[in-house]
Structure formats: C-alpha cells, structure tokens
Design an enzyme around this catalytic site. Structure first.
Site, short mmCIF file in Angstrom:
data_model
loop_
_atom_site.label_atom_id
_atom_site.label_comp_id
_atom_site.label_asym_id
_atom_site.label_seq_id
_atom_site.Cartn_x
_atom_site.Cartn_y
_atom_site.Cartn_z
N HIS A 172 37.45 46.91 52.70
CA HIS A 172 38.25 45.69 52.54
C HIS A 172 39.10 45.74 51.26
O HIS A 172 38.58 45.60 50.15
CB HIS A 172 37.35 44.45 52.51
N GLU A 184 36.15 46.45 48.66
CA GLU A 184 34.75 46.27 49.09
C GLU A 184 34.44 47.28 50.19
O GLU A 184 35.18 47.38 51.18
CB GLU A 184 34.54 44.85 49.62
#
Length: 291
Positions: A172, A184
């Site tokens: 992410h 992430e």
C-alpha cells in the site's frame, strides 16, 4: 561514415546490455525481482510504475492497462512527471531516458506472464479484482508474486481469487507516490514468509520505507486515521465545534500539519465514505467503524 554508424550501433547495444546486466545483478542481490509489472496507471499506478522504473533495479517494468486511452493517459503522466524532474535538475536527462526506456507499455495482458512481481493498482472494486486475479493466476508463471495496492479491501480475499495464497501480499503506497516515503506491506495468514520478506525488501530497494502489518481493515494508517476523521465530522454534525476550530485544535494542539476535516476533504469525502461504508457493512460489530 558507414563504418562509424555501424560502430555506434554496436557500442549502443553493448552499453544497453551492460546496463541491463547491472540492473539484474542489483535486483538479484536484494529483492530478486528482475522484471515486474504494474497493472493500472491511474492516480496511484502511474506513480508506482515511475518509482519502480526510476529505481534502476529492474531490467524491465511492464505497464499494463486494458484500454489504450488509459495506457496513453498513464504514460503521459509519467513522462510529464519525469520531465519536471529534469527541468528542476533533480535528475539528469540520461537518467530520465533510462527510466522511460525500461518501461514496456502494453494493453496485452500476456506481456505480464513471465514477470517476477506484479503490483495491481486498479479501482477499489472487489468484483473487478476477483476477475483480474483469477485471470492472472492462470496466466503467470508459478513463481510470480502478486501484490495489491488496495487501501481498504481484504488482501486475504484477493489471494484466494489468485489461486496462490502463499505468494500474495499487500503493497500500500500513499499519494503522491513519487513523494510519500511510507509503504505498508501486508501479509495474510497464508503468505509465505520468504515471499513477504522479498516484497518488504523491494520497498527499500526502490527508495521507500516499509512497515509490516497483518491483514486488518485499513492496515495501519487508515485503520487509525479514517475513524478519527469520522469522529471530527460527527463533532460538526452534533454542533460540538466548528470545522475551523476542530482543524486549528488538531494543528496547534496535536502538531498535525493539517486538521482532520481539511485532510478528509483532501483525501476526498466520497473516498472516506466509500471506505467507511465498506467497513460498516463487513464489520458491523466493530465500534470504531461508524458513519
């Protein structure tokens, strides 16, 4: 003159071959992804493609869009972004050319079949992603690792669609990808630890900062951020405080660079609503998720 042109052509081919070998050597010494693919060249995808290509660790980055108009739009965004960097003397023209030359632009999904790593950045629609990952699972070589850039959907569900749950992670990025350092990296209960480590290391290889998270709704940032934005909006709805006072309070009292309602507007109120509605529908007993 003919001999000179022939020599220049040979020299050019030699230098390209050396550069390709150097990128492969660098890749194999770190995450081990020689070639990668990016699916979707929209707001997030074009940035991911640009950052991956400019890192120089891949011999090739395959940029895929299903429709030519979206491919052209994504390519134009990347070229304009790189051109700005050259004009600001952030990178050399040579580096810009190397970055663009390493990207293969295509509307043919077959071009992804031999890539080592694929990052998907299509719209947040699980039905669309189900069909995409079902097709990719059948198309790509068994070793290919899949990663979704989703900000709110279940990584576990998508991994099941792909038919290779052990080779699936979340990656992410944050907008704008070219500037935001955090990424992430999300693991599921079925993700192979070696696969997760490769994806995690890849984030560092492209110049970003990786953090690890399990497959919880919203991962780290959005799981903490979005409910707090909803609380700020609820305070306005109850007439507890004004938009101005709430934003000033969090800027001066908590050291935030912008207030929560300003941030919600920047993200997009429709985007925030979409995320929360999905969470409320899927996790009705979670008190932190409310509209």
């Amino acid at each position: 003159m003919a001999n000179l042109l022939s020599f220049q052509n040979v020299a050019s081919k030699f230098l390209r071959a050396v550069a390709s070998q150097q990128r492969r050597a660098l890749s194999s010494s770190s995450a081990g992804f020689d070639t990668m693919g990016v699916i979707g060249l929209g707001l997030m995808g074009h940035g991911i493609c640009q950052v991956a290509a400019s890192s120089g660790i891949h011999s090739s980055v395959v940029a895929f869009e299903k429709e030519q108009r979206f491919l052209d739009s994504g390519k134009d965004r990347i070229m304009k972004s790189i051109d700005k960097l050259v004009k600001k003397e952030k990178i050399s023209q040579e580096k810009a050319d190397q970055t663009l030359n390493s990207i293969t632009w295509t509307t043919d999904m077959d071009a992804l079949k031999d890539t080592d790593f694929i990052v998907e950045a299509v719209i947040e629609n699980m039905d669309l992603k189900r069909d995409l990952y079902t097709d990719l699972g059948k198309l790509c070589k068994p070793e290919t690792i899949f990663a979704s850039n989703t900000s709110s959907l279940s990584i576990t569900e998508m991994s099941v669609f792909s038919g290779r749950e052990d080779k699936f992670v979340g990656i992410h990025f944050f907008n704008p990808v070219q500037l935001m350092k955090l990424v992430e990296v999300i693991r599921t209960e079925k993700t192979d630890p070696a696969v997760f480590e490769k994806a995690y290391n890849w984030v560092g290889d492209i110049g970003k900062v990786a953090v690890s998270c399990g497959d919880t709704p919203g991962f780290i940032v959005n799981r903490l951020l979005v409910p707090s934005l909803m609380q700020a909006l609820l305070m306005v709805d109850r007439s507890d405080a004004t938009v101005k006072d709430i934003d000033i309070s969090m800027q001066l009292g908590a050291g935030h660079p912008m207030g929560p309602i300003h941030l919600a507007d920047y993200i997009g109120l429709d985007t925030c609503l979409f995320i929360v509605e999905g969470w409320v529908d899927k996790y009705p007993n979670e008190p932190a998720f409310m509209i």
